[in-house]
Design an enzyme around this catalytic site. Structure first.
Site, PDB file in Angstrom:
ATOM      1  N   HIS A 288       0.934  -1.125  -0.079  1.00 29.65           N
ATOM      2  CA  HIS A 288      -0.125   0.028   0.151  1.00 29.65           C
ATOM      3  C   HIS A 288       1.023   1.142   0.174  1.00 29.65           C
ATOM      4  CE1 HIS A 288      -3.381   2.835   1.387  1.00 29.65           C
ATOM      5  NE2 HIS A 288      -2.118   3.516   2.226  1.00 29.65           N
ATOM      6  N   GLU A 289       1.879   1.252   0.866  1.00 28.88           N
ATOM      7  CA  GLU A 289       2.660   2.400   1.018  1.00 28.88           C
ATOM      8  C   GLU A 289       3.617   2.612  -0.345  1.00 28.88           C
ATOM      9  OE1 GLU A 289       2.546   4.599   3.537  1.00 28.88           O
ATOM     10  OE2 GLU A 289       1.090   3.312   4.438  1.00 28.88           O
ATOM     11  N   HIS A 292       1.721   4.564  -3.160  1.00 27.00           N
ATOM     12  CA  HIS A 292       1.669   6.042  -3.075  1.00 27.00           C
ATOM     13  C   HIS A 292       2.907   6.397  -3.802  1.00 27.00           C
ATOM     14  CE1 HIS A 292      -1.487   6.651  -0.300  1.00 27.00           C
ATOM     15  NE2 HIS A 292      -0.760   6.197   0.575  1.00 27.00           N
ATOM     16  N   GLU A 368      -5.762   7.208  -1.168  1.00 27.55           N
ATOM     17  CA  GLU A 368      -5.513   6.233  -0.321  1.00 27.55           C
ATOM     18  C   GLU A 368      -6.301   4.859  -0.796  1.00 27.55           C
ATOM     19  OE1 GLU A 368      -3.688   5.829   2.176  1.00 27.55           O
ATOM     20  OE2 GLU A 368      -3.038   7.643   2.296  1.00 27.55           O
ATOM     21  N   ASP A 372      -4.858   1.126  -2.011  1.00 29.11           N
ATOM     22  CA  ASP A 372      -5.394  -0.140  -1.499  1.00 29.11           C
ATOM     23  C   ASP A 372      -5.644  -1.149  -2.633  1.00 29.11           C
ATOM     24  OD1 ASP A 372      -5.479   0.676   1.256  1.00 29.11           O
ATOM     25  OD2 ASP A 372      -7.634   1.271   1.192  1.00 29.11           O
TER      26      ASP A 372
END
Length: 439
Positions: A288-289, A292, A368, A372
């Protein structure tokens, strides 16, 4: 008593009464909404699913999560008008004028005068907000989210105070330097100078600022590090190591992030995350990070910050000019380039930040959500992903379905209800292909 003194005393008394009454009414209304008025009942369609907190939290955890979330939200909503009230208090009670005169009496150098003024103003802010900050700390302690000792908490508080002061002094000096030399276009020149500074701060944040608060070291679990770096390689993220940060001495909450730009890019895991989640759950969190980074959210945030600062400085310049022209004499502010006008400017910036906050939150929630989706497509393990979010909910005592007003003003992430439901309803593309009829 002179007529001027009587008039000044009347203004102070009137301000104190009106602000006090409105602040109490506002606090009561917000409290009623959070604890009684807001409907947060889980829709029937989600009951019994993985997003239903009753399926992964016991009755006591549910109760604590409801209480903790509401109290923290109440503290947040109370802190906003309190900040505005402090700036108005400094202006209406003549403290801004007094601070300016003191600073001029101590030194003839403008930088020193500004430094003294800023420190005095920030000291007032620290003193008046300390009770609420302490309550916030005690609440986190009482609900066992914070594990930080009082001495450690005070240390972080004072580090933040002096780091903030340093940047505030430099920023204010630049702004008032241009106010004196370019009174009509000061906002533009200040913005132009802020652009390289903002980029520089993003570059040094992971290696200079963050280590002031916590200890960072290379991830000890080499097998897990290898798995994370393998994912990073697949995502074209130029990382050579994964950092672990010692957060267990301060909190039980879980977190991980990818931060920095260029050679200072860092992949960071909180030790609380390592101690709580299984490896496959950690891999989803890291994916997930990484999402970004891959989708350039870090750079988007940077450019958005630069753009919004331009708009904010322009509007701030117009409103400051109007406010000083109308109320400057009453506040003891001789002009916009008078350092005593700083509380007016900070009040304006705070109001603008509050107004634009919900828009920023909505954009952030969308980013976000995209991360996901990226993470679940990379890991193809919905079960681990759901387990990770459930653990995040339990450890942080997060409310799965928060009040609408709380989500609007506070949530830069989708709610846990939305995030878990997304994962639960996700079907990997490979499975879709398998179920598709062959020709």
């Amino acid at each position: 008593m002179r007529r001027e003194d009587k008039g000044d005393s009347y203004v102070k008394k009137r301000f104190s009464i009106w602000f006090g009454v409105l602040f109490v009414i506002y606090t009561l209304l917000i409290g009623w909404y959070l604890f009684f008025g807001a409907n947060t009942e889980l829709p029937n369609v989600y009951k019994g699913t993985s997003a239903d907190p009753a399926t992964f939290m016991n009755a006591r955890q549910l109760e604590l999560s409801h209480e903790f979330s509401r109290i923290k939200s109440l503290i947040y909503f109370v802190s906003i008008p309190l900040e505005w009230g402090i700036y108005l208090f400094v202006l209406y009670f003549g403290l801004s004028r007094v601070f300016r005169n003191w600073s001029k009496g101590i030194s003839r150098f403008s930088f020193v005068q500004i430094a003294i003024y800023v420190i005095l103003l920030m000291c007032i802010n620290l003193i008046l907000t300390f009770p609420l900050d302490y309550i916030n700390y005690q609440v986190s302690q009482a609900y066992e989210i914070s594990t930080q000792s009082f001495s450690s908490w005070m240390k972080d508080l004072f580090i933040s105070f002096w780091v903030s002061n340093l940047f505030m002094i430099l920023t204010v000096f630049v702004i008032y330097f241009f106010m004196n030399r370019k009174p009509k276009k000061w906002w533009l020149y200040a913005w132009l100078l802020s652009v390289p500074f903002t980029v520089f701060m993003m570059f040094i944040q992971p290696v200079v600022i963050d280590p002031l608060y916590n200890d960072f070291y290379r991830l000890e679990d080499k097998q897990l590090e290898e798995k994370i770096l393998s994912m990073a390689s697949r995502a074209d993220i130029p990382a050579e190591r994964v950092f672990e940060v010692d957060m267990s001495e301060k909190t039980n909450a879980l977190n991980a992030y990818v931060t920095g730009i260029g050679s200072n890019l860092r992949i960071v895991l909180w030790d609380t995350t390592l101690n709580t989640l299984e490896d496959d759950e950690i891999l989803f969190v890291m994916a997930h990070e990484m999402g970004h980074f891959v989708m350039h959210h870090l750079y988007f945030n940077l450019f958005a910050s630069i753009f919004l600062s331009l708009i904010g400085l322009y509007i701030g310049a117009k409103l400051l000019k109007w406010a000083v022209a109308r109320y400057g004499e009453k506040w003891g502010v001789s002009g916009i380039n008078d350092i005593a006008s700083l509380p007016v400017l900070l009040l304006i910036f705070s109001l603008l930040s509050f107004l634009v906050g919900p828009i920023e939150n909505a954009v952030s929630r969308s980013a976000e959500n995209d991360s996901d989706v990226y993470a679940i497509e990379m890991t193809e393990d919905p079960e681990a992903a759901i387990g990770a979010f459930q653990e995040l909910t339990i450890n942080g005592l997060s409310e799965v379905n928060p009040p609408g007003l709380v989500k609007f003003f506070r949530y830069g992430h989708p709610t846990m209800l939305e995030r878990i439901h997304l994962l639960e309803s996700y079907m990997p593309k490979e499975k879709e292909k398998m179920k598709a009829p062959s020709n």
